[in-house]
Motif scaffolding. Structure first.
Motif, PDB file in Angstrom:
ATOM      1  N   GLU A   1       4.344  10.801   2.666  1.00  0.00           N
ATOM      2  CA  GLU A   1       3.740  12.005   3.254  1.00  0.00           C
ATOM      3  C   GLU A   1       4.750  13.140   3.346  1.00  0.00           C
ATOM      4  N   GLU A   2       5.996  12.787   3.613  1.00  0.00           N
ATOM      5  CA  GLU A   2       7.043  13.826   3.583  1.00  0.00           C
ATOM      6  C   GLU A   2       7.065  14.504   2.224  1.00  0.00           C
TER       7      GLU A   2
ATOM      8  N   ALA B   1       1.326   6.567  -4.614  1.00  0.00           N
ATOM      9  CA  ALA B   1       2.056   5.336  -4.942  1.00  0.00           C
ATOM     10  C   ALA B   1       1.448   4.668  -6.173  1.00  0.00           C
TER      11      ALA B   1
ATOM     12  N   ALA C   1       4.710  -4.794   7.902  1.00  0.00           N
ATOM     13  CA  ALA C   1       3.398  -4.682   8.537  1.00  0.00           C
ATOM     14  C   ALA C   1       2.872  -3.284   8.294  1.00  0.00           C
ATOM     15  N   SER C   2       1.576  -3.190   8.232  1.00  0.00           N
ATOM     16  CA  SER C   2       0.997  -1.878   7.983  1.00  0.00           C
ATOM     17  C   SER C   2      -0.450  -1.875   8.421  1.00  0.00           C
TER      18      SER C   2
ATOM     19  N   PHE D   1       2.556  -4.528  -3.704  1.00  0.00           N
ATOM     20  CA  PHE D   1       1.559  -4.952  -4.672  1.00  0.00           C
ATOM     21  C   PHE D   1       0.168  -4.529  -4.241  1.00  0.00           C
ATOM     22  N   SER D   2      -0.611  -4.245  -5.217  1.00  0.00           N
ATOM     23  CA  SER D   2      -2.003  -3.957  -4.914  1.00  0.00           C
ATOM     24  C   SER D   2      -2.667  -5.217  -4.419  1.00  0.00           C
TER      25      SER D   2
ATOM     26  N   ARG E   1       7.253   8.371   4.369  1.00  0.00           N
ATOM     27  CA  ARG E   1       8.120   8.993   3.366  1.00  0.00           C
ATOM     28  C   ARG E   1       7.306   9.658   2.263  1.00  0.00           C
TER      29      ARG E   1
ATOM     30  N   ARG F   1      -2.035  -0.191  -3.314  1.00  0.00           N
ATOM     31  CA  ARG F   1      -0.703  -0.727  -3.093  1.00  0.00           C
ATOM     32  C   ARG F   1      -0.499  -0.840  -1.601  1.00  0.00           C
ATOM     33  N   ILE F   2       0.142  -1.895  -1.225  1.00  0.00           N
ATOM     34  CA  ILE F   2       0.361  -2.082   0.202  1.00  0.00           C
ATOM     35  C   ILE F   2       1.572  -1.271   0.631  1.00  0.00           C
ATOM     36  N   LEU F   3       1.315  -0.356   1.503  1.00  0.00           N
ATOM     37  CA  LEU F   3       2.377   0.500   2.011  1.00  0.00           C
ATOM     38  C   LEU F   3       2.488   0.286   3.505  1.00  0.00           C
ATOM     39  N   ASP F   4       3.677   0.169   3.987  1.00  0.00           N
ATOM     40  CA  ASP F   4       3.809   0.104   5.430  1.00  0.00           C
ATOM     41  C   ASP F   4       3.945   1.523   5.976  1.00  0.00           C
ATOM     42  N   ASP F   5       4.054   1.610   7.287  1.00  0.00           N
ATOM     43  CA  ASP F   5       4.063   2.934   7.902  1.00  0.00           C
ATOM     44  C   ASP F   5       5.247   3.776   7.434  1.00  0.00           C
ATOM     45  N   ASP F   6       6.382   3.125   7.222  1.00  0.00           N
ATOM     46  CA  ASP F   6       7.548   3.880   6.758  1.00  0.00           C
ATOM     47  C   ASP F   6       7.316   4.411   5.345  1.00  0.00           C
ATOM     48  N   ASP F   7       6.736   3.566   4.497  1.00  0.00           N
ATOM     49  CA  ASP F   7       6.431   4.029   3.141  1.00  0.00           C
ATOM     50  C   ASP F   7       5.512   5.244   3.198  1.00  0.00           C
ATOM     51  N   ILE F   8       4.486   5.099   4.017  1.00  0.00           N
ATOM     52  CA  ILE F   8       3.508   6.190   4.097  1.00  0.00           C
ATOM     53  C   ILE F   8       4.174   7.452   4.628  1.00  0.00           C
TER      54      ILE F   8
ATOM     55  N   PHE G   1       9.949   1.807  -0.806  1.00  0.00           N
ATOM     56  CA  PHE G   1       8.815   1.661  -1.703  1.00  0.00           C
ATOM     57  C   PHE G   1       9.253   1.815  -3.156  1.00  0.00           C
TER      58      PHE G   1
ATOM     59  N   HIS H   1      -1.295   6.654  -0.639  1.00  0.00           N
ATOM     60  CA  HIS H   1      -1.611   5.441  -1.393  1.00  0.00           C
ATOM     61  C   HIS H   1      -1.862   5.776  -2.866  1.00  0.00           C
TER      62      HIS H   1
END
Lengths: 376, 206
Positions: free
Chosen positions: B123-124, B55, A206-207, A72-73, B121, B112-119, A26, B52
């Motif tokens: 959250e960590e 970010a 994907a999310s 991106f938002s 990390r 912002r579009i976050l995937d599960d890994d982003d979230i 990210f 989110h």
């Protein structure tokens, strides 16, 4: 520099797949976005699309379709998913026509005006003519009313409209937006070419997306059913269906959209054109809602008609163009015979930017499905 | 980046001219970003618990920094203090905006579009900053002018003069506020029997 105290123990900072130890995926994507913004500022005419529009969209809603993708938002939510009646049988996928053609289908769907204009095409010589015809075509679409527990599925091909490290990308994004807003949605990006697939800023992503439950935002968490973060929300935050759009009055509709979606104060027309595209490509709009949006655009000054323009797949059509920023244009394209929307293209003429020079989106599919992630 | 940030240690400062160029030089910005993104993210995570939002706000802090790089005065504050001052304003602005928007329109806004890994990390990081966040909450009873100084010094690790620069006040005024804040915080903590780690963290710092 001053001492930075760690309040707690160390956190692993190595980001998988970045190739640059130290930052997470990210953070690397954010860096790429921000560098584009810096490059935009440095450009002679400042015309490149950048993160600023994304950030303002994130804070207050989107008005332009700028490069969307990972990091991106995606300001795309508006409206309120209210009480809706059941039409489709449970578990049945209801495919919606992404282009008009089905006759009749007059409905009492949300947004239906008290009386409709005469449903006939006129010679498409002006912006108003084209949009009138598009509205007429929209009203010929069959109306659907999704069930609250369904999802609005959209499949959009995006060319050079997502952030990439090499300035070129081709991908499909699929979204499943909850009709009621009460269930987690899903978003998926699938690169269509090797370069995009290998791009560290894009890749396949994907999310799950957030839900609004009992007036509180529920954020998906990995390996769990999600957590409520306490933020107040309305279902409109995440829903893909907006029965309450004020469609009876074009001026009120414009005010409504601009209130939360205006990014460029000096470019009302550009904001509106992009909001309309964003809504029609990522959410389900009833035929009367579509018609109302077209009628609203028809009254918007400064839009121009482009007699012939091609979408990213090469399909020719008649375009309605807006200048979003100096040097940056967006064009929504309609089939010249049916006046169904066939896509949107972006023109970014600054060659020094490193940004995509031209790109766009095409809505490939719009349907109702029963589960997030389910294909129609 | 991790190696640059050592508990109780020093972080090398990017050249001042580097900061002056972050508004129009992508490479200068990258150097600046790589040095500061972690402390900024942590700063935000000590105040916001939604990944989110963390970010989005982190992005906004750097956007604001790009816009206002010309205002930075290297003789007055280290870069991180200047950034923390921006971050405070961004977070405060977000709180006001969120409340206003929720009230006015009940509509949203993208994230912002976050995937599960982003979230995961983020959250960590949010979890790692939990005590700091709790400490911020524990200071909520203090007057804003006192709380802001104490937060920056006791929780965010700035020197008093740097905290003063971040807040745009004179170092002397910051010391006075800090003294009052510490006294009031101690009294408040003593008066509140609580088992959370936040008071413990604060007590060790104030």
């Amino acid at each position: 520099m001053s001492t930075i105290h760690r309040p707690t123990g160390p956190v692993d900072e190595s980001g998988p797949g970045t190739g640059r130890p130290g930052l997470s995926d990210f953070e690397e994507r954010l860096l790429a976005e921000l560098k584009l913004t810096v490059a935009e500022r440095a450009a002679p005419d400042g015309s490149r699309p950048g993160i600023r529009e994304q950030a303002t969209a994130s804070r207050g809603g989107s008005r332009r379709r700028v490069p969307a993708g990972p990091g991106f938002s995606r300001a795309r939510r508006l409206g309120l998913a209210g009480a809706v009646s059941a039409v489709a049988a449970a578990g049945v996928v209801v495919a919606l026509a992404a282009a008009p053609g089905a006759p009749a289908g007059r409905s009492a769907a949300p947004g239906a005006p008290a009386s409709r204009p005469a449903a006939s095409f006129v010679p498409a010589a002006t912006v108003a003519d084209v949009l009138h015809n598009a509205a007429v075509a929209a009203l010929r679409l069959p109306a659907r009313t999704p069930r609250p527990n369904q999802f609005v599925y959209t499949k959009v091909e995006e060319k050079n409209a997502i952030l990439s490290s090499n300035g070129s990308s081709l991908a499909v994004t699929r979204e499943w937006a909850s009709v009621s807003g009460a269930a987690f949605g899903f978003w998926q990006l699938t690169p269509l070419d090797a370069a995009t697939r290998a791009d560290p800023y894009v890749g396949a992503r994907a999310s799950r997306t957030a839900a609004c439950v009992n007036g509180r935002l529920k954020v998906p968490s990995k390996g769990s059913s999600g957590s409520t973060n306490g933020q107040r929300c309305s279902p409109s935050l995440v829903s893909g269906y907006f029965p309450q759009l004020p469609t009876h009055d074009p001026a009120a509709l414009a005010r409504y959209l601009l209130k939360g979606y205006q990014s460029s104060p000096d470019d009302e027309a550009g904001n509106l054109l992009n909001v309309v595209w964003q809504l029609m490509s990522r959410d389900y709009l009833t035929p009367p809602q579509l018609a109302a949006l077209y009628n609203m655009l028809a009254r918007t000054p400064t839009l121009t008609m482009v007699p012939q323009v091609r979408n990213i797949e090469g399909t020719a059509g008649v375009g309605i163009r807006s200048s979003l920023d100096k040097g940056l244009y967006t064009t929504v394209i309609f089939n010249p015979r049916t006046f169904a929307p066939v896509g949107m293209i972006l023109h970014a003429p600054v060659k020094e930017s490193g940004m995509p020079q031209n790109g766009g989106e095409t809505l490939l599919k719009l349907a109702f499905v029963s589960k997030a992630g389910q294909l129609p | 980046l991790t190696s640059r940030i050592v508990a109780g240690g020093k972080t090398p400062r990017a050249p001042a001219d580097c900061l002056a160029r972050i508004g129009d030089d992508p490479e200068a910005f990258e150097a600046f970003y790589r040095e500061h993104v972690t402390p900024v993210t942590r700063f935000v995570a000590r105040r916001v618990a939604d990944p989110h939002m963390v970010a989005d706000l982190t992005a906004e802090v750097f956007l604001a920094a790009i816009d206002s790089a010309h205002t930075y005065r290297p003789d007055r504050a280290p870069q991180v203090a200047w950034l923390y001052g921006i971050a405070r304003n961004v977070i405060a602005g977000e709180s006001r905006r969120a409340a206003r928007e929720l009230r006015a329109a009940g509509r949203s806004v993208g994230r912002r579009i976050l995937d599960d890994d982003d979230i995961a990390r983020l959250e960590e990081r949010i979890d790692a900053e939990g005590p700091g966040r709790a400490a911020c909450l524990a200071l909520a009873r203090l007057p804003e002018d006192e709380r802001s100084v104490l937060e920056l010094v006791a929780i965010d690790g700035l020197a008093v003069k740097d905290a003063a620069a971040a807040l745009g006040i004179r170092p002397g005024a910051a010391r006075v506020r800090l003294h009052r804040a510490r006294r009031n915080a101690r009294q408040d903590l003593v008066s509140r029997a609580t088992a959370t780690s936040a008071p413990a963290l604060l007590e060790s710092k104030i």
